[in-house]
Scaffold this motif. Structure first.
Motif: not given
Length: 190
Positions: A20-22, A51, A53, A126, A128-130
Motif C-alpha cells: 500500500g505504500t511506495r 500521502y 506513507g 507523494d 500514488p502514481y495512478e
C-alpha cells in the motif's frame, strides 16, 4: 530498507508497511533534500507531508532542521506505523538536544487541503502514481492558500505521468526527472 539519510536522526530505520505504500528512494530523497537544504527553507520550517506513507519525507525534513511536521495518510495501518516512525525520529533528534513536533492525521490529502487551515513552509505530496491529474490540480489549488511566503510544494510523480495544470496562485519553478520519478516544485506567484 528505508532510513533517514542525514541530519540529527541520520541512520534511523523506518518501518515500511508490507503493502500500500511506495517509499521514495534514497537517491530521489537525497536529490530533493540537497535542493531544499541549499535554499535554506528547512531551517525551523513547518512541514506538511501528504500521502505520507512511512513519513520518510517529513521525517527527513525534521532531521535536517524543520521544527514541526504534520502527516496526512489515508491508510489506518500505515498511519499507525507512521506514528511509531515519528516517535523514533523525535527521540533521535531529542538526544541531540532539539525538540520537534509531529502530528499524524488519518484521512484524504485532498480533503485535508480543501478544508483545514494552517500555513506551511514546505509541502510534500507523494501520491500514488495512478492519481488523476484533475485530483492533483485540485490539491495544488487547495494548497496554495496554505503555503507560507517563500514556501515550496514538492510533488512527486511517475516520470510517465502527465503534469497537472498549475493553478494561477502558483508557479512551477523546477521539474526534474530521476529514473521513473519526476519531482515538480511550486512556489507562490506573488
Amino acid at each position: 530498507m528505508t532510513r533517514i539519510i542525514a541530519g540529527d536522526a541520520k541512520g534511523v530505520s523506518l518501518t515500511v508497511p508490507k503493502s500500500g505504500t511506495r517509499p521514495t528512494s534514497d537517491r530521489v530523497r537525497e536529490a530533493m533534500f540537497s535542493s531544499l537544504d541549499a535554499s535554506g527553507v528547512l531551517d525551523g520550517a513547518t512541514v506538511l507531508d501528504l500521502y505520507a506513507g512511512t513519513g520518510a519525507l517529513g521525517l527527513e525534513a525534521l532531521s535536517r532542521g524543520a521544527a514541526e511536521a504534520l502527516f496526512v495518510e489515508r491508510g489506518a495501518k500505515a498511519a499507525n506505523l507512521l506514528k511509531r516512525n515519528a516517535r523514533q525520529v523525535q527521540d533521535a533528534i531529542a538526544a541531540r538536544s532539539r525538540r520537534v513536533r509531529t502530528q499524524v492525521v488519518t484521512g484524504s490529502a485532498l480533503g485535508f487541503a480543501e478544508r483545514d487551515g494552517g500555513r506551511f513552509d514546505v509541502v510534500f505530496a507523494d501520491p500514488p502514481y495512478e492519481v488523476a491529474d484533475t485530483e492533483l490540480e485540485a490539491l495544488l489549488a487547495g494548497l496554495a492558500p496554505r503555503l507560507a511566503a517563500g514556501g515550496v510544494i514538492v510533488l512527486e510523480r511517475g516520470a510517465r505521468s502527465g503534469e497537472p495544470a498549475t493553478p494561477a496562485a502558483l508557479k512551477r519553478t523546477h521539474a526534474r526527472r530521476y529514473g521513473d520519478t519526476a519531482l515538480l516544485t511550486y512556489e507562490l506567484t506573488v
